[in-house]
Structures are given as C-alpha cells and as structure tokens.
Scaffold this active site. Structure first.
Site, PDB file in Angstrom:
ATOM      1  N   ASP A 284       0.867  -1.169   0.000  1.00  0.00           N
ATOM      2  CA  ASP A 284       0.000   0.000   0.000  1.00  0.00           C
ATOM      3  C   ASP A 284       0.914   1.231   0.000  1.00  0.00           C
ATOM      4  O   ASP A 284       2.136   1.135   0.150  1.00  0.00           O
ATOM      5  CB  ASP A 284      -0.977  -0.001   1.186  1.00  0.00           C
ATOM      6  CG  ASP A 284      -2.203   0.871   0.883  1.00  0.00           C
ATOM      7  OD1 ASP A 284      -2.136   1.686  -0.060  1.00  0.00           O
ATOM      8  OD2 ASP A 284      -3.218   0.752   1.582  1.00  0.00           O
TER       9      ASP A 284
HETATM   10  C1  NOJ Z   1      -3.906   3.980  -0.070  1.00  0.00           C
HETATM   11  C2  NOJ Z   1      -5.118   3.119   0.070  1.00  0.00           C
HETATM   12  O1  NOJ Z   1      -5.094   2.419   1.295  1.00  0.00           O
HETATM   13  C3  NOJ Z   1      -5.248   2.114  -1.067  1.00  0.00           C
HETATM   14  O2  NOJ Z   1      -6.465   1.443  -0.930  1.00  0.00           O
HETATM   15  C4  NOJ Z   1      -5.133   2.799  -2.390  1.00  0.00           C
HETATM   16  O3  NOJ Z   1      -5.296   1.877  -3.436  1.00  0.00           O
HETATM   17  C5  NOJ Z   1      -3.770   3.459  -2.466  1.00  0.00           C
HETATM   18  N1  NOJ Z   1      -3.667   4.449  -1.413  1.00  0.00           N
HETATM   19  C6  NOJ Z   1      -3.525   4.117  -3.812  1.00  0.00           C
HETATM   20  O4  NOJ Z   1      -4.343   5.208  -3.954  1.00  0.00           O
END
Ligand code: NOJ
Length: 742
Positions: A284
C-alpha cells in the site's frame, strides 16, 4: 449426443492446451528478458511512483523528474495518471529505456470511472452478483479506454465497525456475502481475461484484516486470533483469488504485532504458499516505509529487506526498494532469487496483458472518446443505484408516491447537492454536471408537481438553527421529502468518526418537519451505517440511499415514485449507538445470553442499551409483502460426505410485483470451538408477481457446515444443526433441524 460430448471434451482440451502453451511461451519470454536485465533494472520494475498531478497519499517530493526516472528504467508502474494523453507521455518515456519494458498504469477505479456507480457498500446491499459484476465491467471498460490497465479494487475487507471510514469501499460485515461479491467484482474488472483491451487487472486489498482496525481508527493495529482471521477475514480474499485476481495489495495495519507489509505469514505462507497465488503483491502507499514509524524496522534499508523477504513484490511510493534493494543484494542481505521472483511475477502480468506486443494497447484516444458515458452504461448505473437502495420504514404505505402530487416540499442540505452524490473514491473525470441531483430526479418523474425547496440547515451546522423556513415550506406541501446525511469527506480513507449520528443538527431539522404532521419521507445519504434513533421511531418513511453516483437522483426517484420496487438488504448491522460497536449478527453466545431486561445476572447486554441493533444485517423492506411457508427437509440426518436440501414456499402476498432476498442461516448447536448463533450460508433473490408463489430450495453440504478449529484445519463436528430461513438475520420465518452423523 455422443458426438456433441466428444466435441465438447475436445474443445475443452484444446482450450486447456492452448492456455498452457501460452503460459509456457510467456514463461520463456520472461526468463529471456530477466536474463538481459541488470540488477538496477530489476529493482526498477519493483518500483511504483505516483503520477504528477493527483495524490491518494502523502506525497514525497524528493524524486526529481519522474519521466527521467522512467527513461532510466527505474520505474515499473505509475499510479494516478489518467487519460490517454497523459499515459502516452509516460509510456513513451518507458519506450526510451534500454529494455523498453512497458509501464503498468494503476488507478483507484473503485466504483466507476467516468460514470460513477454506487459506492461498493451500497452495491453490496443489492445482493445481486450479476449487477455488481456488470458495474465493475463498465468501470473497467471505461478505465481501460483511458490508458489504465490496473485498478486497485476490489476492496474485500470485512468490516464490523461503522466508525471506520473505509466501510464504504467494501461489501460489509459478512464473509459469505463478501466472498461472492469479491468474486463478482474481480470477474467484472478482468472481463474475459487479461489481454483484452477492455480488461484491467484487479487488485484485491488490503491483505489482510485491515477492516478490523481497533476502535475503527484508520491504519490502526489489528489483534485477532488466527482462527478468526481464517474464518471471517480471509474468505473474501480467497474467493477473489479463485475468481482469477491478478494482483493483491497488502495493508497498512499490523496484524498481531507484525505489519501486514512485512508479514511472511500473510504473503508467503498463506497467499503465495498455501493458496498458490501466481500474480504479484503491491504494497500500500508507503506501507513499506511506514514500518519505520510502526517501530518494526529502523530505516528504509531494513524496511526493504523485511518487505521483499515477506513477499511484497512492488513498492508503492516508499522508495525503499529503488534506494536500497540493489545494495541489500550486494551486501548479501537479500538473495537475488527473491528479486528475480518478484520481477518475474510483474513481467508475467505485463506479457499476459499483451503490453510487450503493443505498449500503447490501452492508449487509444478514439476508443477513449467512443467508450465514455455510453447511454447503456448510464442506464446500468441508474439500475445499480435503485438496486442498492434500502427501504427501512414505510408506515401506512406512504411510499411509493403518486406522480400526480401537486406540491412536494424538498428539504435538507443534500436536496440540490451534486458532487457529494458520487461518494468518496470517485475518479472525478466527469464534470459535476453529469450527476443527477435529488431535485432533478424528482422533477424528472413528477414534472407536473411544484417542488418547494428549503435547505433547512447545513450538513455540519452544530447549533440549532431557525428551521422556520423549512417548517413553513413543509406546511405548504402535500408531501415532504428530506435529503439529509453526511458529506463526501466523512467516509473514505482516513475518515473515521467517533460519532456516527446524522451529522450536525439535521436530526433536529427532521424533528421540526415531522412535527408539522405532514407525510415525511427521509432520504438518508451516507457512506456508512449512521445512528438515527429518533428518526427511526418517528419518521413515517425512511429510505437509506447511501451514495449512488452519477445517476443518484434518477435512481432515488425511481424508488420514490414506484417505477422500481426496492429490494435492497443491509450488508452491515446498523447500531443504536456508537457504544454498541463492534456489532454484527454472527456473534458467539455467552454463557449468560441476554434473556430479558429484568434478569440482572443474565444480562450480557449493557444496562443502558439493548444488544439488538436498530436495523439488522439482511434487513430491508419492499412495497409488497412476502410469506414464507411449507418448509420441508429432504433428510433429517446426513453423513459429512452427503448433502440434504431444504425447501419452502416464498409467496408475494401483496399487490405489487417485487423481489425478496430469502436468506438461509445455519447454527451448529454444539461445537468446539464455539460457533456463531447464526451464519449466512446461502440466499436467493427472487422476483414474484402479485400472488405468485415459488418453491425455493437450498442445498446443505459439507462446505456449509465446516469451520476452522484451533489448528486452522477445516473440520465438521457431528451433532445437531439448525437451519433458519427468513427475510433478514432477525426475521427468521422457518426453522428445521438435522443431525450430522459423521
Ligand atoms: C492507499 C489506500 O489504502 C489504497 O487502498 C489505495 O489503493 C492506495 N492508497 C492508492 O491510492
């Protein structure tokens, strides 16, 4: 007949053989390319940067020119770059790198791209798999026409805490329903398979247990038994994998003291080991780097070592891999075979998508223009919208409203709202004018009615305002429709709330308007279950509309005026107060299950609140009524290798055609370890004409009876099982028991 069978077998064999041969050629191509790559180029493939103009996480500003980094082969993927014009610029840069390895373009296409569909939690209320698959299909088709080949969806985190802002992104609290939805969404995004120009790679997230963050606070720790992890939180991930999900994303949270991103248990043992996942795992946003503030590693060098060893293949925005991985290999801390394995997984997907044959495959401006906002897809969004609506209350059949009404009062701060209706995590590529407001939706359906409008208050007003204008407006109307709820910033990432009541003084506004004695329909808009006890008790009609996207006004009006008979059922329990959270229907009994309010020592509830929710999981009304009768069971005892069926009559006892979602719950009466008082194991969404009866049958087999023991083995235990069939988890209409003998 025999010939047909033979021909069928032959074509299946041919298909399997061709697929196998294709995989073999891809594997050979990947190996050939890998052999040409320097260590730095390999590490480059594991690096993902955010694009230049939009961020979905804290931005790091130290990277210099990203296009230059791409040209140098230091980037395998970028995220948050939308549209063929921009993706082309980046892909052209990749084509200037030594090995011309194409980029992957990732984007959070969560519920639609140009056309916004309902938020995922709302869609889950439809209990309609083909509809959800179609929603994901439309999103994928539009996104893939805009240069995107990878969506960070579906989010399949089970969530039992409505304070958590990200409940809006998932399918709610139930592992069975959640698993079906996970599979449907993956199929929708990936369509007929990678390699097609209308398919994007799905990314199943967040692996794992992110939805169980303590206190519902985003990014927070998760502490749970492995049995609960396997029983409740992992099934939707496994279902998504079985549906062919190409990629997984790990998570921000720690699980029992180990950050998910650094967890070999999750990524290597379970996902790539026991489950045999062949795709790749992306971290993430900065979750590799965030292992430092977690206190798990001391710097990015250690973070990179831990993450790659744990099985995180691609680094989103930490710069931990790009800055440290080559050195870690040279220092002998990370075997190059681990790097090779990660690169292999990523290259394989790029080959499978056909990007080496044509890096601009998804970057075609004509297709982009021709694909967006197609009328049939706008219609699909409208249909998905009305399927997602849950009718919570309808006293004296106030709804549906007549289209002949002379005067309608529309009151509340969301009546004319446009942008919020799309809900969090919408890509915002369409101009706001593409969204149909509630007022417009009502006008479209009842063009002859005079609509009187009063805002009443703002969403966040915290002091009692003068509601005079709203009250006076209500008094002039035949019927009042109130549009109240949250704003777009109250759910989504980093948007947890300790107070989930209808925000501000909006419930006071409802009280003032209901006091006029006029018939009042309350539309509640939110990305989560809210608390609204007064409204639940006193408002004559309540419609939970969530956020339904571009077509929201039309979808809501379809329900209000009876063009569509609502059939949505809650995918999450609605509490009476925040103090009841976490609250969910499939809990374990205590040794002193609540009996009644006066049984002091049998009160495993609060002294100031009951255990029961305001609205239970699976609950939702229709404009018609249904009866459940004539239950029969095919056997009263089975061995674990056998199955039985349970059947009943579902009848539409009202005057309107309508759908009900008949739900099957099972309880294992005596078990070690304990089993929940109810577990959803099957359901059928059935359309019935007035007076029509259909006989519904559910099959019960080992799969529905097994559970994890403390050694994480799936077992069944002989003994009595109760089958419960009804219209909601708290509206059981029919019961039968049977014995499992061995
Ligand atoms: C953080 C989020 O937790 C995740 O779900 C998302 O896909 C990413 N950022 C990219 O935007």
């Amino acid at each position: 007949m025999r010939f047909i069978k033979l021909a069928f077998t032959f074509s299946v064999l041919l298909y399997v053989n061709t697929a196998f041969a294709q995989q073999k050629t891809i594997a050979a191509k990947v190996e050939a390319l890998l052999n040409k790559m320097t260590l730095d180029e390999k590490v480059g493939q594991l690096n993902q940067y955010n694009g230049d103009w939009e961020a979905t996480g804290p931005v790091t500003k130290d990277v210099g020119n990203k296009l230059d980094a791409v040209k140098q082969g230091k980037v395998g993927s970028v995220l948050n770059i939308m549209g063929t014009e921009h993706t082309r610029k980046f892909q052209q840069a990749a084509m200037q790198s030594r090995l011309k390895i194409p980029l992957l373009f990732g984007q959070d296409v969560i519920h639609g791209y140009s056309i916004t569909f309902p938020i995922p939690l709302a869609e889950a209320a439809s209990w309609d798999m083909p509809a959800m698959e179609r929603s994901a299909r439309v999103a994928a088709t539009e996104a893939a026409a805009a240069g995107i080949n990878w969506t960070f969806a579906p989010m399949v985190d089970i969530a039992r805490d409505p304070r958590w802002g990200r409940v809006m992104e998932g399918a709610g609290e139930d592992p069975y329903l959640g698993s079906l939805i996970a599979g449907a969404r993956v199929k929708g995004f990936q369509g007929k398979g990678l390699g097609n120009t209308d398919a994007v790679m799905a990314c199943v997230k967040h692996f794992a247990a992110y939805g169980a963050a303590i206190g519902g606070r985003d990014y927070n720790s998760v502490d749970m038994s492995k049995r609960t992890l396997w029983q409740t939180y992992l099934p939707p991930f496994k279902a998504a994998l079985d549906a062919g999900a190409a990629t997984f994303m790990n998570a921000f949270n720690d699980l029992n003291g180990t950050p998910a991103t650094g967890s070999s248990y999750l990524q290597r043992d379970i996902l790539k080991g026991q489950w045999g996942f062949k795709g790749f795992v992306v971290s993430d946003w900065n979750s590799i780097g965030e292992m430092i503030p977690h206190g798990f590693v001391k710097d990015n060098y250690e973070a990179a070592e831990v993450a790659i060893k744990a099985g995180s293949d691609m680094d989103m925005e930490s710069r931990a891999y790009i800055n440290n991985l080559a050195k870690l290999v040279k220092d002998g801390r990370v075997p190059v075979t681990l790097v090779n394995d990660a690169v292999r997984r990523i290259l394989t997907k790029k080959f499978e998508m056909g990007l080496f044959d044509d890096p601009y495959k998804f970057i075609n401006p004509e297709r982009e223009k021709a694909t967006m906002n197609k009328p049939e897809n706008i219609e699909a969004a409208r249909d998905m919208g009305r399927k997602s609506i849950v009718l919570l209350k309808n006293e004296k059949q106030l709804l549906p409203l007549s289209k002949e009404l002379k005067t309608i009062a529309l009151i509340g701060p969301l009546s004319r709202e446009r942008w919020y209706l799309k809900g969090a995590w919408s890509t915002d590529v369409d101009p706001n004018e593409n969204v149909v407001t509630i007022e417009e939706g009502i006008h479209n359906q009842a063009p002859g009615a005079k609509i009187l409008y009063a805002e009443g208050c703002k969403i966040k007003d915290s002091v009692a305002t003068d509601f005079k204008e709203a009250v006076e407006t209500a008094k002039k109307a035949d019927v009042v429709i109130m549009a109240v709820g949250e704003d777009i910033f109250m759910t989504g990432e980093a948007r947890s709330k300790a107070n989930i009541h209808i925000p501000g003084v909006q419930e006071d506004l409802i009280k003032a308007v209901v006091a006029t004695g006029k018939p009042v329909v309350v539309l509640l808009m939110a990305g989560r279950p809210m608390v609204f006890n007064w409204t639940a008790e006193h408002a004559p009609a309540i419609v939970y509309t969530w956020w339904l996207g571009s077509q929201m006004g039309n979808s809501v009006a379809d329900v209000l005026f009876g063009n569509y008979n609502p059939a949505g059922k809650l995918p999450m329990t609605f509490p009476r107060s925040e103090g009841q959270i976490p609250i969910y229907y499939n809990f374990l009994n205590t040794g002193r299950p609540a009996q009644g309010d006066n049984d002091t020592f049998y009160r495993s509830s609060y002294i100031d609140a009951p255990n029961t929710p305001q609205y239970a999981f699976g609950y939702g009304l229709s404009y018609t009524t249904f009866s459940y009768t004539n239950i029969s069971i095919s056997k009263t005892a089975i061995k674990k290798t056998e199955s039985l069926t349970v059947s009943f009559d579902l009848k539409n006892t009202g005057n309107t055609a309508g759908e009900d979602v008949a739900q099957l719950y099972i309880r294992d009466m005596v078990a070690q370890p304990l089993r929940p008082v109810k577990e959803l194991k099957d359901f059928k969404k059935v359309m019935l004409a007035p007076g029509e009866t259909k006989r519904i049958t559910f099959t019960i087999n080992k799969e529905k009876l097994q559970f994890y023991n403390d050694n994480l083995q799936l077992i069944t235990q002989p003994g009595e099982f109760k089958l419960m069939i009804g219209a909601a988890s708290n509206q059981i209409k029919l019961e039968k028991t049977f014995q499992l003998t061995n």
